[in-house]
Write an enzyme that holds these catalytic residues in place. Structure first.
Site: not given
Ligand code: DOR
Length: 425
Positions: A60, A62, A94, A152, A179, A305, A309
């Site tokens: 998991h 991103h 995503n 997700d 999710h 996860d 950012h």
């Molecule tokens: O906290 C999260 N951030 N939960 C998610 O399901 C998506 C993820 C994100 O893509 O930033």
């Protein structure tokens, strides 16, 4: 012909029920044997005091590419994975655009090959454009290399779409990673709904928002015979429903993240958006339920996860900041410090959740040191203590809630396909 001998280590491989002092020989990118003496190999690594394990797998992650390269790229995310001890990751679709076409799957695989860090397995969208309306071209996405399906960031909201996707995927024996969140119940929420959110007067996200959809997904998996994997399980109710469903033979699996077994909603008293994550970190009983689920096998996998950012996005007021925290470079230390050291899990139990279990769920030929397997190997220093410092991170982002914490245990050497890709110091 290249060879590496890793000698004097404690070799733990849950896929073979193996836990013993031995040497591991790697030849031409594959595991070639055990109990071998140093004898002219190209490289000899002394792993005295170290634990030698199948390369860790995070199902998991991103990676943000394409579209949000200011947060992370395939290259930076995979470098971060290596530094965390991971030799394989599964990336979540995503992105912008989302991974819902053969072209985007191929693009990610190309970027991963270019970066040449760790293996990247692609999770593709369940629905076209992640809109939750129309099923994506599942067959074509699998042909392009997708190993699992997820919307997700958001749930697969439409129950009929979820049912059809589960049925359709039976043909390919691939799971849906969901999710679980009933968004009407979480709308506007920034943290777990409970006493702390009430005291802070912050809008909450109740545990029931997760539970209701976990229950739905279990029902649909049971009815269709399909495979559902519950992502980032964070509520006691969900853990209990998954436990019971497994006992009935429903094909449900589950993961927990390090932040959900280490942090509680008390963190939000700082009003720091670094703690804003979805699902939210909850009250202590929920945290304890997640640990109990890890202990009794209800929760099969530990996954990060990893949700990078950029600093300017995350440093906003709680209601404006995005959900998510980075996790690749702290996961192993958190597992050792919070699960192994206190005695919740032993090393083989914890490692199974980071190697063979995610490999089996994704149906990938990874997570084992069996002779003949790809030589993806992580050498762990189990005793080293270190302070989390984002300046040392390989990720492009630094939205990490564990900064300044002392952790025990860290990956020291990471080998991918028989090549040393990371060595600390
Ligand atoms: O906290 C999260 N951030 N939960 C998610 O399901 C998506 C993820 C994100 O893509 O930033």
């Amino acid at each position: 012909m290249s060879s590496i001998l890793i000698k004097n280590g404690r070799v733990i491989d849950p896929s073979q029920n193996m836990d013993r002092m031995t040497s591991v020989l790697i030849q031409d990118g594959r595991i070639a044997g055990y109990d071998v003496a140093a004898n002219g190999q190209d490289t000899v690594l002394d792993a005295a005091g170290r634990i030698v394990v199948p390369g860790l797998i995070d199902m998991h992650v991103h990676l943000r590419e394409p579209g949000r390269e200011e947060d992370e790229t395939v290259a930076s995310g995979t470098a971060s994975a290596l530094a965390g001890g991971f030799t394989s990751i599964a990336c979540i679709p995503n992105t912008e655009p989302p991974i819902d076409t053969q072209g985007t799957v191929e693009f990610i695989r190309h970027q991963a090959a270019e970066a040449d860090n760790c293996h990247v397995f692609v999770v593709a969208c369940v629905s076209k454009n992640r809109e939750g309306k129309e099923l994506a071209e599942i067959g074509q996405l699998i042909e392009a290399g997708a190993v699992a399906f997820s919307d997700d960031g958001a749930p697969v909201y439409d129950s009929e779409l979820m049912r059809r996707a589960l049925e359709y995927l039976l043909m390919f024996d691939k799971p849906i990673l969901n999710h679980a969140e009933v968004v009407e119940l979480t709308s506007g929420g920034v943290m777990h709904e409970g006493l702390v959110s009430m005291v802070l007067a912050l809008p909450g996200m109740p545990a029931e928002a997760e539970d209701v959809m976990t229950g739905r997904d279990i029902s649909l998996a049971e009815a269709t015979g399909g495979r559902v994997h519950m992502m980032h399980v964070s509520s006691a109710g969900s853990v209990e429903m998954i436990r019971r469903a497994k006992k009935r033979g429903v094909r449900v699996t589950a993961e927990a993240t390090p932040h959900h077994f280490t942090l509680t909603d008390e963190c939000l008293r700082t009003f720091d958006s670094v703690y804003k994550v979805s699902p939210p970190v909850r009250g202590r009983p929920h945290l304890e339920a997640c640990i109990a689920g890890l202990v009794d096998g209800t929760i099969d996998v530990i996954a990060t996860d990893h949700a990078p950012h950029a600093v300017e996005k995350k440093m906003q007021e709680l209601d404006r900041a995005p959900f998510g925290m980075v996790g690749l470079e702290t996961a192993l230390g958190l597992v050792v410090t919070h699960l192994i050291k206190p005695g919740h899990l032993d090393w083989p139990q914890a490692l199974a959740k980071l190697t063979i279990n995610p490999a089996r769920i994704l149906g990938i030929d990874k997570g084992t040191l069996a002779v003949g397997a790809d030589a993806d190997v992580t050498v762990i220093d189990p005793d080293v203590t270190w302070i989390v410092n984002t300046a040392e991170f390989h990720s492009k982002s630094s939205n990490c809630p564990f900064v300044g914490m002392e952790l025990t245990g860290r990956a020291e050497t990471v080998i991918v396909d028989g090549r040393i890709k990371f060595q600390r110091g």
